[in-house]
Design a protein around this motif. Structure first.
Motif, PDB file in Angstrom:
ATOM      1  N   PHE A  26       0.850  -1.187   0.000  1.00 47.98           N
ATOM      2  CA  PHE A  26       0.000   0.000   0.000  1.00 47.98           C
ATOM      3  C   PHE A  26       0.882   1.231   0.000  1.00 47.98           C
ATOM      4  CE2 PHE A  26      -2.420  -3.329   1.976  1.00 47.98           C
ATOM      5  CZ  PHE A  26      -3.689  -3.173   1.460  1.00 47.98           C
ATOM      6  N   ILE A  27       0.495   2.230  -0.774  1.00 51.47           N
ATOM      7  CA  ILE A  27       1.187   3.509  -0.740  1.00 51.47           C
ATOM      8  C   ILE A  27       0.165   4.577  -0.414  1.00 51.47           C
ATOM      9  CG2 ILE A  27       1.011   3.869  -3.227  1.00 51.47           C
ATOM     10  CD1 ILE A  27       3.850   5.194  -2.966  1.00 51.47           C
ATOM     11  N   PHE A  28       0.544   5.483   0.468  1.00 53.26           N
ATOM     12  CA  PHE A  28      -0.349   6.531   0.949  1.00 53.26           C
ATOM     13  C   PHE A  28       0.280   7.886   0.685  1.00 53.26           C
ATOM     14  CE2 PHE A  28      -0.946   2.792   3.554  1.00 53.26           C
ATOM     15  CZ  PHE A  28      -2.323   2.640   3.564  1.00 53.26           C
ATOM     16  N   LEU A  29      -0.558   8.857   0.374  1.00 50.83           N
ATOM     17  CA  LEU A  29      -0.051  10.204   0.175  1.00 50.83           C
ATOM     18  C   LEU A  29      -1.104  11.232   0.520  1.00 50.83           C
ATOM     19  CD1 LEU A  29      -1.334  11.567  -2.646  1.00 50.83           C
ATOM     20  CD2 LEU A  29       0.217   9.937  -3.671  1.00 50.83           C
ATOM     21  N   THR A  30      -0.625  12.431   0.796  1.00 51.13           N
ATOM     22  CA  THR A  30      -1.485  13.599   0.945  1.00 51.13           C
ATOM     23  C   THR A  30      -1.471  14.295  -0.399  1.00 51.13           C
ATOM     24  OG1 THR A  30      -0.895  13.827   3.273  1.00 51.13           O
ATOM     25  CG2 THR A  30      -1.843  15.763   2.184  1.00 51.13           C
ATOM     26  N   GLY A  31      -2.630  14.368  -1.036  1.00 51.85           N
ATOM     27  CA  GLY A  31      -2.710  14.988  -2.357  1.00 51.85           C
ATOM     28  C   GLY A  31      -2.568  16.495  -2.291  1.00 51.85           C
ATOM     29  N   THR A  32      -2.368  17.106  -3.431  1.00 57.18           N
ATOM     30  CA  THR A  32      -2.281  18.562  -3.476  1.00 57.18           C
ATOM     31  C   THR A  32      -3.601  19.209  -3.075  1.00 57.18           C
ATOM     32  OG1 THR A  32      -2.733  18.486  -5.850  1.00 57.18           O
ATOM     33  CG2 THR A  32      -0.417  18.611  -5.184  1.00 57.18           C
ATOM     34  N   ASP A  33      -4.693  18.436  -3.090  1.00 57.64           N
ATOM     35  CA  ASP A  33      -5.988  18.923  -2.588  1.00 57.64           C
ATOM     36  C   ASP A  33      -6.145  18.682  -1.090  1.00 57.64           C
ATOM     37  OD1 ASP A  33      -6.289  16.183  -2.511  1.00 57.64           O
ATOM     38  OD2 ASP A  33      -8.069  16.137  -3.775  1.00 57.64           O
ATOM     39  N   ARG A  34      -5.091  18.122  -0.443  1.00 56.42           N
ATOM     40  CA  ARG A  34      -4.998  17.843   0.989  1.00 56.42           C
ATOM     41  C   ARG A  34      -5.857  16.684   1.464  1.00 56.42           C
ATOM     42  NH1 ARG A  34      -0.540  19.166   0.239  1.00 56.42           N
ATOM     43  NH2 ARG A  34       0.084  21.319   0.266  1.00 56.42           N
ATOM     44  N   GLN A  35      -6.418  15.902   0.529  1.00 56.26           N
ATOM     45  CA  GLN A  35      -7.096  14.662   0.908  1.00 56.26           C
ATOM     46  C   GLN A  35      -6.070  13.540   0.977  1.00 56.26           C
ATOM     47  OE1 GLN A  35     -11.051  13.764  -0.662  1.00 56.26           O
ATOM     48  NE2 GLN A  35     -10.781  15.550  -1.997  1.00 56.26           N
ATOM     49  N   ILE A  36      -6.415  12.458   1.669  1.00 52.18           N
ATOM     50  CA  ILE A  36      -5.498  11.341   1.859  1.00 52.18           C
ATOM     51  C   ILE A  36      -5.870  10.227   0.897  1.00 52.18           C
ATOM     52  CG2 ILE A  36      -4.616   9.659   3.518  1.00 52.18           C
ATOM     53  CD1 ILE A  36      -5.383  11.769   5.687  1.00 52.18           C
TER      54      ILE A  36
END
Length: 142
Positions: A26-36
């Protein structure tokens, strides 16, 4: 070795984190829209695609993630209100709702997360710049 973009056109300006189970990465990130967001690599090397973690969580910081002994994956983030929140992907049942850690978990700095045997440790830097830990015992339902 050649770098390959993970499919799905996800955009971020923060570090990403990864966690694995016996069958998935699994890879997780905070998008540029600030959603996860989360994306999963299956055993056949196919990505499932970027999805937001349910619950409309938003953050301006990187997230933390770890696997527990029951093959579930927990994600922690600092919410826009400065408090720590966590949700767990139970592979057989889906995502739990986001839950806030206690009021002492307020921070403006990203957090760290690790599982040791049947305990999950969450770490954060408090508003007083001291380092804090919260340990939770894990069961198959968490």
């Amino acid at each position: 070795m050649t770098w390959k973009e993970i499919p799905g056109d996800a955009l971020t300006d923060l570090p990403v984190v990864a966690a694995s189970t016996d069958d998935h990465v699994f890879i997780f990130l905070t998008g540029t829209d600030r959603q996860i967001y989360v994306n999963r690599l299956d055993q056949d090397d196919a990505w499932t695609g970027w999805e937001t973690i349910p619950g409309d969580a938003r953050t301006t910081l990187p997230v933390a993630a770890t696997r527990n002994p029951y093959d579930d994956v927990t994600v922690v983030h600092v919410g826009e209100d400065g408090y720590l929140y966590h949700a767990t992907l139970q592979l057989r049942e889906g995502w739990t709702a986001w839950s806030r850690y206690d009021d002492e978990g307020a921070t403006a700095i990203a957090t760290a997360l690790v599982t040791q045997q049947h305990r999950m440790h969450a770490f954060h830097v408090g508003k007083d710049q001291r380092i804090y830990i919260q340990t939770v015992g894990l069961t198959a339902a968490e």
